[in-house]
Structures are given as C-alpha cells and as structure tokens.
Design a protein around this motif. Structure first.
Motif, PDB file in Angstrom:
ATOM      1  N   GLY A 152      31.988  18.858  51.755  1.00 35.35           N
ATOM      2  CA  GLY A 152      33.369  19.084  51.316  1.00 35.35           C
ATOM      3  C   GLY A 152      34.411  18.502  52.259  1.00 35.35           C
ATOM      4  N   VAL A 153      34.084  17.384  52.906  1.00 30.48           N
ATOM      5  CA  VAL A 153      35.011  16.809  53.887  1.00 30.48           C
ATOM      6  C   VAL A 153      35.561  15.438  53.460  1.00 30.48           C
ATOM      7  N   LEU A 154      35.335  15.092  52.212  1.00 32.15           N
ATOM      8  CA  LEU A 154      35.765  13.775  51.740  1.00 32.15           C
ATOM      9  C   LEU A 154      37.264  13.538  51.953  1.00 32.15           C
ATOM     10  N   GLU A 155      38.067  14.566  51.662  1.00 30.43           N
ATOM     11  CA  GLU A 155      39.527  14.405  51.779  1.00 30.43           C
ATOM     12  C   GLU A 155      39.976  14.292  53.241  1.00 30.43           C
ATOM     13  N   ARG A 156      39.120  14.690  54.149  1.00 33.75           N
ATOM     14  CA  ARG A 156      39.493  14.629  55.572  1.00 33.75           C
ATOM     15  C   ARG A 156      38.839  13.457  56.293  1.00 33.75           C
ATOM     16  N   THR A 157      38.271  12.552  55.523  1.00 34.24           N
ATOM     17  CA  THR A 157      37.501  11.458  56.130  1.00 34.24           C
ATOM     18  C   THR A 157      38.089  10.099  55.759  1.00 34.24           C
ATOM     19  N   ASP A 158      38.184   9.210  56.755  1.00 30.21           N
ATOM     20  CA  ASP A 158      38.476   7.798  56.514  1.00 30.21           C
ATOM     21  C   ASP A 158      37.221   7.020  56.875  1.00 30.21           C
ATOM     22  N   ILE A 159      37.013   5.908  56.190  1.00 32.03           N
ATOM     23  CA  ILE A 159      35.814   5.090  56.419  1.00 32.03           C
ATOM     24  C   ILE A 159      36.222   3.784  57.088  1.00 32.03           C
ATOM     25  N   ILE A 160      35.456   3.379  58.087  1.00 30.31           N
ATOM     26  CA  ILE A 160      35.690   2.076  58.714  1.00 30.31           C
ATOM     27  C   ILE A 160      34.343   1.348  58.833  1.00 30.31           C
ATOM     28  N   ALA A 161      34.395   0.009  58.767  1.00 31.83           N
ATOM     29  CA  ALA A 161      33.152  -0.764  58.907  1.00 31.83           C
ATOM     30  C   ALA A 161      33.472  -2.221  59.236  1.00 31.83           C
ATOM     31  N   PHE A 162      32.578  -2.836  60.009  1.00 35.13           N
ATOM     32  CA  PHE A 162      32.665  -4.279  60.275  1.00 35.13           C
ATOM     33  C   PHE A 162      32.130  -5.079  59.091  1.00 35.13           C
ATOM     34  N   SER A 163      31.156  -4.510  58.413  1.00 31.14           N
ATOM     35  CA  SER A 163      30.514  -5.229  57.310  1.00 31.14           C
ATOM     36  C   SER A 163      31.399  -5.176  56.070  1.00 31.14           C
ATOM     37  N   ILE A 164      31.769  -6.352  55.563  1.00 32.37           N
ATOM     38  CA  ILE A 164      32.582  -6.364  54.345  1.00 32.37           C
ATOM     39  C   ILE A 164      31.756  -5.837  53.175  1.00 32.37           C
ATOM     40  N   ASN A 165      30.453  -6.067  53.218  1.00 32.66           N
ATOM     41  CA  ASN A 165      29.577  -5.521  52.173  1.00 32.66           C
ATOM     42  C   ASN A 165      29.641  -3.993  52.154  1.00 32.66           C
ATOM     43  N   ALA A 166      29.614  -3.399  53.345  1.00 36.86           N
ATOM     44  CA  ALA A 166      29.682  -1.925  53.424  1.00 36.86           C
ATOM     45  C   ALA A 166      31.034  -1.432  52.919  1.00 36.86           C
ATOM     46  N   CYS A 167      32.111  -2.104  53.332  1.00 34.86           N
ATOM     47  CA  CYS A 167      33.453  -1.700  52.864  1.00 34.86           C
ATOM     48  C   CYS A 167      33.519  -1.744  51.336  1.00 34.86           C
ATOM     49  N   LEU A 168      32.968  -2.797  50.750  1.00 36.00           N
ATOM     50  CA  LEU A 168      33.013  -2.936  49.288  1.00 36.00           C
ATOM     51  C   LEU A 168      32.125  -1.894  48.606  1.00 36.00           C
ATOM     52  N   ALA A 169      30.993  -1.576  49.243  1.00 34.40           N
ATOM     53  CA  ALA A 169      30.108  -0.542  48.684  1.00 34.40           C
ATOM     54  C   ALA A 169      30.830   0.806  48.665  1.00 34.40           C
ATOM     55  N   PHE A 170      31.520   1.124  49.744  1.00 32.31           N
ATOM     56  CA  PHE A 170      32.283   2.384  49.785  1.00 32.31           C
ATOM     57  C   PHE A 170      33.421   2.367  48.770  1.00 32.31           C
ATOM     58  N   LYS A 171      34.080   1.235  48.663  1.00 28.75           N
ATOM     59  CA  LYS A 171      35.213   1.135  47.724  1.00 28.75           C
ATOM     60  C   LYS A 171      34.763   1.441  46.292  1.00 28.75           C
ATOM     61  N   LYS A 172      33.559   0.959  45.958  1.00 26.07           N
ATOM     62  CA  LYS A 172      33.018   1.192  44.624  1.00 26.07           C
ATOM     63  C   LYS A 172      32.702   2.683  44.424  1.00 26.07           C
ATOM     64  N   LEU A 173      32.145   3.305  45.459  1.00 27.20           N
ATOM     65  CA  LEU A 173      31.723   4.707  45.360  1.00 27.20           C
ATOM     66  C   LEU A 173      32.901   5.674  45.491  1.00 27.20           C
ATOM     67  N   LEU A 174      33.887   5.284  46.297  1.00 28.19           N
ATOM     68  CA  LEU A 174      35.023   6.177  46.609  1.00 28.19           C
ATOM     69  C   LEU A 174      36.337   5.430  46.438  1.00 28.19           C
ATOM     70  N   PRO A 175      36.738   5.188  45.178  1.00 27.52           N
ATOM     71  CA  PRO A 175      37.940   4.372  44.989  1.00 27.52           C
ATOM     72  C   PRO A 175      39.200   4.963  45.606  1.00 27.52           C
ATOM     73  N   ASN A 176      39.221   6.299  45.840  1.00 19.82           N
ATOM     74  CA  ASN A 176      40.447   6.917  46.368  1.00 19.82           C
ATOM     75  C   ASN A 176      40.403   7.224  47.862  1.00 19.82           C
ATOM     76  N   THR A 177      39.317   6.873  48.508  1.00 17.24           N
ATOM     77  CA  THR A 177      39.214   7.135  49.952  1.00 17.24           C
ATOM     78  C   THR A 177      39.762   5.941  50.727  1.00 17.24           C
ATOM     79  N   LYS A 178      40.384   6.235  51.864  1.00 20.73           N
ATOM     80  CA  LYS A 178      40.930   5.149  52.676  1.00 20.73           C
ATOM     81  C   LYS A 178      39.798   4.432  53.413  1.00 20.73           C
ATOM     82  N   ILE A 179      39.753   3.134  53.211  1.00 22.88           N
ATOM     83  CA  ILE A 179      38.723   2.310  53.853  1.00 22.88           C
ATOM     84  C   ILE A 179      39.431   1.213  54.652  1.00 22.88           C
ATOM     85  N   TYR A 180      39.031   1.072  55.899  1.00 23.76           N
ATOM     86  CA  TYR A 180      39.647   0.085  56.790  1.00 23.76           C
ATOM     87  C   TYR A 180      38.572  -0.874  57.285  1.00 23.76           C
ATOM     88  N   TYR A 181      38.927  -2.148  57.319  1.00 17.62           N
ATOM     89  CA  TYR A 181      37.993  -3.205  57.726  1.00 17.62           C
ATOM     90  C   TYR A 181      38.187  -3.515  59.207  1.00 17.62           C
TER      91      TYR A 181
END
Ligand code: MG
Length: 258
Positions: A151-180
């Motif tokens: 239950g911590v999705l709203e309190r989590t931001d995602i970061i990654a060096f891999s553009i593939n990982a960023c895109l995978a998260f974007k697909k799974l979590l369209p409303n979560t903040k993702i930073y490259y």
C-alpha cells in the motif's frame, strides 16, 4: 488603501515570477537521502536503519536500490557485487548471508517496504539495470506487485538508468512519477515518453543548466545526484532544481533554512 495596493503589488510580482518559471526558486528544494541517511552512527548504505534515520530527520525522501537475484527475489543493495556475492547471479539464500556494516542482514524489498509503510519519508525506489530486458521487465512487474501489496504506491517515486525499465514501469503504473537517471535524454524527449522528469548527475546539469529551465517549462521536475559539498549544494539551490539527492542531508537542510 495604501496597504492593499502593496498587497496587490506583491501578488502581481509573485504571479510574474511564476509565469517566468521562477516559482521553483521560491520553494525550498526537497531533500532526498542517497541510499538512505547512512553517514551517521548505527547506519549503513541501503540499510533499514538508513531509511528510519532519513525519516527521523524529516527528509522528503529516502533513495534505495533494488536488484533481482538469480532466483527472482528482490533485495536492496547498491553494488552488484558486494562482500563476495553477486546480486544478479547468486541465489537469495547466499545473498541473505551478507551482513551490512551496521550488522543488519542485507534487506529484502519486502522488509524495506514494510518498514517504509510505517514512516512518512517518501520512497525513492531505484531499480538497477539488469543483464537483459526480460529480467528487467520481470523485476519491474514484481516491484509493482510489492508496492501495491504494501500500500505504498502513492508514496513511491521510481528511478532507473535503464530506459527499458522506465518504460516498463510507465506501462504498469501510468500515474506514478518515473524519473530517468542516465543523463542523455533532453527534457523534451523525456516529456514525449511521459516521464515525470530527469534525475541527472550534477556535472551534466552544471554543463547544461538550460535543461533545468527547459524541464520546468515543459512541466517536468528536476532531481540532481549526488551533491554533497556546500558550494555544489548552494549552486543547485540557486538554480532552482526541485530535488537534491545527497549523502549530506543535514548540511542541505541547514543551507535551506537560511
Ligand atoms: Mg541509487
């Protein structure tokens, strides 16, 4: 009457500042502890203690690194090879024997999120780049399931060096903040991909300060890593980035109070 004219003038000046994209300079930067608040007694990088200590000093966020072991478990650590074990090619049972410098067992993501749930500090989750895209996609999907489970999705931001990982998260979590993290995409490109912003190395942003302005104009946010010395911290405060990731959170908090 005179007083209300002054007030009106102040509001107009504020609105002008916002229109000029200077709003972020009027706000305090948000402090993110890099690998938790570890440079303090009883702590260690990426330990549960470092997360608790980041929270205890009121840091906005606490960053940590996630690997997927050979047998598909999620663990929290920075180095791929750490104290003789390999986070990607060894099995969990072997990795779990490792003790951090403060005596803690090397944490699982489950342990990290269970503790994080009790705290207020924001969880800045970095997924490490893995050996192939299939493993990255699997790891991203597992991370998302854990975030939802605790239950911590709203309190989590995602970061990654891999553009593939960023895109995978974007697909799974369209409303979560993702930073490259990998320094090589322009703000415009990141905006096109739907990410929340850039999280770049300090020298890259010192060489391209116009990216900070451009990002803000596009409605993106800027995080910078890993800024530790006073001059550099002050530079990025003055440049108006949104977040500063640091090993020296107390110093940054002190600078922000002035
Ligand atoms: Mg990291």
């Amino acid at each position: 009457m005179k007083e209300s004219v002054y007030k009106l003038g102040f509001v107009l000046a504020l609105l002008l500042a916002m229109a000029n994209g200077q709003w972020s300079t009027l706000n305090a930067q948000k402090v993110i502890c890099h690998r938790g608040f570890w440079d303090t007694p009883g702590s260690a990088q990426n330990s549960i203690a470092s997360l608790v200590k980041a929270d205890s000093i009121g840091a906005y966020g606490s960053e940590f690194d996630v690997w997927m072991t050979a047998d598909g478990e999620l663990v929290v650590n920075h180095d791929k090879v750490f104290k003789g074990v390999n986070m990607e090619t060894d099995n969990f049972e072997k990795i779990r024997t490792v003790r951090l410098d403060n005596g803690e067992k090397l944490p699982t993501l489950d342990e990290y999120l269970a503790k994080g749930k009790e705290l207020k500090t924001r969880l800045i989750l970095e997924m490490k780049s893995l050996s192939d895209f299939n493993r990255e996609d699997e790891c991203a999907a597992k991370i998302v399931r854990k975030l939802k489970h605790y239950g911590v999705l709203e309190r989590t931001d995602i970061i990654a060096f891999s553009i593939n990982a960023c895109l995978a998260f974007k697909k799974l979590l369209p409303n979560t903040k993702i930073y490259y993290l990998d320094n090589d995409y322009t703000p415009k490109k990141l905006k096109t991909l739907g990410f929340a912003g850039l999280d770049y190395e300090q020298n890259v942003l010192k060489d391209n300060p116009e990216w900070i302005v451009e990002a803000h104009k596009l409605g993106l946010e800027v995080n910078v890593w890993t800024v530790n010395d006073v001059d550099a911290l002050q530079f990025f405060i003055d440049e108006g980035v949104d977040y500063i990731t640091t090993n020296n959170p107390l110093k940054l908090q002190q600078l922000l109070e002035h």
